[in-house]
Enzyme design. Sequence first.
Site, PDB file in Angstrom:
ATOM      1  N   PRO A  12      51.925  32.626  34.696  1.00 21.97           N
ATOM      2  CG  PRO A  12      51.212  30.459  35.135  1.00 21.97           C
ATOM      3  CD  PRO A  12      52.411  31.348  35.226  1.00 21.97           C
ATOM      4  CG  ASN A  13      46.225  32.234  34.236  1.00 18.33           C
ATOM      5  OD1 ASN A  13      45.775  32.128  33.097  1.00 18.33           O
ATOM      6  ND2 ASN A  13      46.492  31.188  34.991  1.00 18.33           N
ATOM      7  NE  ARG A  20      44.252  35.404  37.863  1.00 19.34           N
ATOM      8  CZ  ARG A  20      45.387  34.826  38.280  1.00 19.34           C
ATOM      9  NH1 ARG A  20      46.558  35.308  37.910  1.00 19.34           N
ATOM     10  NH2 ARG A  20      45.336  33.762  39.061  1.00 19.34           N
ATOM     11  CE1 TYR A  25      46.122  37.421  42.090  1.00 15.37           C
ATOM     12  CE2 TYR A  25      43.988  36.569  41.388  1.00 15.37           C
ATOM     13  CZ  TYR A  25      45.263  36.360  41.887  1.00 15.37           C
ATOM     14  OH  TYR A  25      45.668  35.075  42.186  1.00 15.37           O
ATOM     15  CG  ASN A  76      53.514  36.913  40.825  1.00 12.35           C
ATOM     16  OD1 ASN A  76      53.324  35.724  41.134  1.00 12.35           O
ATOM     17  ND2 ASN A  76      52.574  37.835  40.928  1.00 12.35           N
ATOM     18  CB  ALA A  79      49.209  28.732  39.058  1.00 10.65           C
ATOM     19  CD  GLU A 100      57.698  32.759  46.367  1.00  8.51           C
ATOM     20  OE1 GLU A 100      58.656  32.218  46.964  1.00  8.51           O
ATOM     21  OE2 GLU A 100      56.542  32.329  46.416  1.00  8.51           O
ATOM     22  CG  HIS A 102      53.037  35.488  45.636  1.00 10.42           C
ATOM     23  ND1 HIS A 102      52.850  34.686  44.532  1.00 10.42           N
ATOM     24  CD2 HIS A 102      54.028  34.920  46.356  1.00 10.42           C
ATOM     25  CE1 HIS A 102      53.697  33.666  44.595  1.00 10.42           C
ATOM     26  NE2 HIS A 102      54.428  33.784  45.690  1.00 10.42           N
ATOM     27  NE  ARG A 109      43.986  33.918  46.611  1.00  9.93           N
ATOM     28  CZ  ARG A 109      44.301  33.975  45.325  1.00  9.93           C
ATOM     29  NH1 ARG A 109      45.477  34.462  44.943  1.00  9.93           N
ATOM     30  NH2 ARG A 109      43.446  33.537  44.420  1.00  9.93           N
TER      31      ARG A 109
HETATM   32  C1  DQA Z   1      49.729  35.009  42.663  1.00  9.07           C
HETATM   33  C2  DQA Z   1      49.181  33.995  43.670  1.00  9.07           C
HETATM   34  C3  DQA Z   1      49.088  32.606  43.048  1.00  9.07           C
HETATM   35  O1  DQA Z   1      48.561  31.689  43.994  1.00  9.07           O
HETATM   36  C4  DQA Z   1      48.173  32.631  41.842  1.00  9.07           C
HETATM   37  O2  DQA Z   1      48.151  31.369  41.216  1.00  9.07           O
HETATM   38  C5  DQA Z   1      48.483  33.709  40.875  1.00  9.07           C
HETATM   39  C6  DQA Z   1      48.932  35.005  41.366  1.00  9.07           C
HETATM   40  C7  DQA Z   1      49.715  36.439  43.214  1.00  9.07           C
HETATM   41  O3  DQA Z   1      50.389  37.284  42.631  1.00  9.07           O
HETATM   42  O4  DQA Z   1      49.004  36.726  44.178  1.00  9.07           O
HETATM   43  O5  DQA Z   1      48.293  33.551  39.670  1.00  9.07           O
HETATM   44  O6  DQA Z   1      51.074  34.659  42.384  1.00  9.07           O
END
Ligand code: DQA
Length: 145
Positions: A12-13, A20, A25, A76, A79, A100, A102, A109
């Site tokens: 998501p997002n 963002r 990011y 990825n 959240a 995984e 990120h 963080r």
């Molecule tokens: C994320 C890190 C997560 O904590 C966050 O909720 C994201 C992006 C990253 O790619 O850094 O949405 O997965």
Amino acid sequence: MSSAKILVLNGPNLDRLDLRDSAIYGTMTFPQLSDFIITSGSALGLEVEVRQSNSESEIITWLHEAADKRNPVIFNPAAFTHYSYAIRDAAAMLVLPLIEVHLSNPLAREEFRHTSVISGVSHGTIGGFGPDSYRLALIAMKELI
Ligand code: DQA
């Protein structure tokens, strides 16, 4: 090209990446990130398909598909990383490896980001390198498959 198509799944997002916090990011849009991942895969001789969803249910369906079709997965979970036991259970059923990724380094963080319920069912985690996290994951996946 490697026989197994690599699914690169995004949670998501991430579809609104450029809206963002740019200090965390960067400024890339999701379509630009997707192009970067596909180009990085091609340079390594890997067939890659990139998907993004804001829906836990859709991501679970994609993980089931990856298990059935024996696709390696670079993931990825955004959240969902931090609390989705349903996604973890689906990831646990994969046949080929999951890495995984990120963009940011969640361990640097807020505290709620320090927990990943996905890490325990992944081969390894790459975070903190921006878009390069995905490229590094592709290099690692190429060695694994
Ligand atoms: C994320 C890190 C997560 O904590 C966050 O909720 C994201 C992006 C990253 O790619 O850094 O949405 O997965």
